[in-house]
Design an enzyme around this catalytic site. Structure first.
Site, mmCIF file in Angstrom:
data_model
loop_
_atom_site.group_PDB
_atom_site.id
_atom_site.type_symbol
_atom_site.label_atom_id
_atom_site.label_comp_id
_atom_site.label_asym_id
_atom_site.label_seq_id
_atom_site.Cartn_x
_atom_site.Cartn_y
_atom_site.Cartn_z
ATOM 1 C CG LEU A 11 -1.693 1.227 1.610
ATOM 2 C CD1 LEU A 11 -2.681 1.640 0.528
ATOM 3 C CD2 LEU A 11 -2.451 1.002 2.918
ATOM 4 N N GLY A 13 4.298 1.412 -0.317
ATOM 5 C CA GLY A 13 5.340 1.331 -1.351
ATOM 6 C C GLY A 13 4.828 1.779 -2.707
ATOM 7 C CE1 TYR A 125 2.943 -5.014 12.670
ATOM 8 C CE2 TYR A 125 2.078 -3.449 14.278
ATOM 9 C CZ TYR A 125 2.470 -3.743 12.989
ATOM 10 O OH TYR A 125 2.391 -2.790 12.012
ATOM 11 N NE ARG A 197 -9.554 2.506 14.840
ATOM 12 C CZ ARG A 197 -10.145 2.279 16.009
ATOM 13 N NH1 ARG A 197 -10.510 3.295 16.780
ATOM 14 N NH2 ARG A 197 -10.359 1.043 16.417
HETATM 15 P P1 GDP Z 1 -7.843 -0.670 13.989
HETATM 16 O O1 GDP Z 1 -7.840 0.788 13.665
HETATM 17 O O2 GDP Z 1 -6.468 -1.193 14.239
HETATM 18 O O3 GDP Z 1 -8.788 -1.002 15.116
HETATM 19 O O4 GDP Z 1 -8.331 -1.512 12.735
HETATM 20 P P2 GDP Z 1 -9.461 -1.399 11.629
HETATM 21 O O5 GDP Z 1 -9.003 -0.563 10.506
HETATM 22 O O6 GDP Z 1 -9.787 -2.834 11.313
HETATM 23 O O7 GDP Z 1 -10.755 -0.653 12.281
HETATM 24 C C1 GDP Z 1 -11.584 -1.329 13.144
HETATM 25 C C2 GDP Z 1 -12.850 -0.520 13.490
HETATM 26 O O8 GDP Z 1 -13.715 -0.452 12.349
HETATM 27 C C3 GDP Z 1 -13.625 -1.211 14.591
HETATM 28 O O9 GDP Z 1 -14.324 -0.233 15.345
HETATM 29 C C4 GDP Z 1 -14.602 -2.074 13.779
HETATM 30 O O10 GDP Z 1 -15.750 -2.431 14.558
HETATM 31 C C5 GDP Z 1 -14.959 -1.121 12.656
HETATM 32 N N1 GDP Z 1 -15.442 -1.782 11.419
HETATM 33 C C6 GDP Z 1 -16.693 -1.615 10.879
HETATM 34 N N2 GDP Z 1 -16.839 -2.335 9.769
HETATM 35 C C7 GDP Z 1 -15.651 -2.960 9.541
HETATM 36 C C8 GDP Z 1 -15.166 -3.826 8.501
HETATM 37 O O11 GDP Z 1 -15.857 -4.184 7.543
HETATM 38 N N3 GDP Z 1 -13.862 -4.256 8.606
HETATM 39 C C9 GDP Z 1 -13.048 -3.874 9.636
HETATM 40 N N4 GDP Z 1 -11.777 -4.306 9.684
HETATM 41 N N5 GDP Z 1 -13.494 -3.066 10.650
HETATM 42 C C10 GDP Z 1 -14.754 -2.605 10.594
#
Ligand code: GDP
Length: 303
Positions: A11, A13, A125, A197
């Site tokens: 991604l 790179g 990690y 986020r």
């Molecule tokens: P993080 O930032 O390391 O926690 O990782 P993610 O990018 O997987 O984000 C996770 C957050 O997105 C959590 O609050 C999940 O409940 C929410 N989420 C909602 N829908 C999805 C989905 O389809 N995939 C993932 N990976 N997370 C989701």
């Protein structure tokens, strides 16, 4: 300046390749080499040494990692040793905000990396990545090298891993929305939608990476992130994907799925003090471009 990029086909790179190409192959006097796992197995000491001897880089951007896999990032040790052996003057490695202490105050900043144990779900990690910072300091003290690291928040963009099960939230939602639209079904978002986020577009990150490589003078790491005011909830992110893909169906929140960490708010004050003029691509626009890329490259995208 001969720059070797490990993890050159991932991604970040691919985004760096794109930005370097935009600059007509990089600044004058720069030569770029992008390595993928096909070129060398960086978990092998011999292959690592051979590939560093072959290319004789003066600078290294170290992106190769076993993303998500516990314990495996210890291979980074080999790259540092190989970089030192062939006289690399600068290495920029990539850390992540998930390596910070589990119990912390917000916003997180660069001084807090070693202040307490990481979340137990990813301690292998996190400790491996923290060791990169330890190595950077040790190589500076013992050899005077400027080996440093960047800490991006959640990265997204073209060439991401769009796997629904294993991918991160934005590529997962983009893929799920694409399918829901095609099949006339509901989009299911995991969790409550309330966690927050900070998302960074891979092309913005690539531009900042190049600045770090060329100009950032410190050994201490630097957080590369949008501001705290640009943090978005998962619900806002899902709404933006729905809009970008023009999805008209129903959106359901599945509360039986985990929300994960509620937030990981990081401060970009250090970045702003160095680059007060830098403008991030607006989230909506970056996500729109990413969705367009995914639709255009559906057959070949990683998923
Ligand atoms: P993080 O930032 O390391 O926690 O990782 P993610 O990018 O997987 O984000 C996770 C957050 O997105 C959590 O609050 C999940 O409940 C929410 N989420 C909602 N829908 C999805 C989905 O389809 N995939 C993932 N990976 N997370 C989701």
């Amino acid at each position: 300046m001969r720059v070797l990029v490990t993890g050159g086909s991932g991604l970040v790179g691919m985004a760096i390749q794109h930005v370097v190409k935009e600059e007509r192959g990089g600044y004058e006097g720069e030569e770029w080499i992008f390595l993928s796992s096909k070129d060398a197995n960086l978990m092998s000491m011999k292959e690592t040494r051979d590939v560093f001897r072959k290319h004789q880089p003066t600078h290294v951007i170290h992106l190769a990692a076993m993303v998500g896999g516990l314990f495996k990032n210890l291979k980074c040790n080999l790259d540092f040793w190989a970089a030192h052996e062939v006289g690399v003057v600068k290495v920029v490695s990539c850390l992540s905000t998930c390596i910070f202490p589990d119990k912390t105050t917000y916003p997180i900043n660069e001084t807090m990396i070693h202040n307490g144990p990481p979340h137990e779900s990813n301690f292998g990690y996190a400790y491996a990545k923290r060791m990169i910072d330890v190595h950077n300091r040790a190589y500076f003290e013992q050899h005077g090298h400027c080996y440093t690291a960047v800490i991006p928040t959640n990265v997204f963009g073209p060439h991401d891993n769009y796997s629904i099960e294993d991918g991160h939230v934005l590529p997962g939602l983009i893929h799920k929305t694409y399918i829901a639209k095609k099949e006339g079904k509901a989009l299911v978002v995991w969790g409550s939608g309330t966690p927050k986020r900070q998302f960074i577009y891979s092309l913005d990150l690539a531009r900042l990476f190049l600045w770090v490589l060329r100009e950032y003078p410190e050994v201490d790491p630097i957080i590369l992130s949008v501001g705290e005011e640009d943090e978005v909830s998962i619900k806002e992110a899902a709404d933006t994907v729905v809009q970008a893909l023009d999805f008209k169906g129903e959106v359901i929140y599945d509360n039986s799925k985990s929300d994960g960490q509620f937030k990981k708010t990081a401060s970009n004050a250090k970045l702003c003090s160095y680059l007060p003029e830098f403008r991030f691509t607006p989230f909506k626009q970056a996500l729109k471009e990413t969705c367009e890329w995914f639709v255009a490259n559906y057959d070949t995208a990683r998923k």
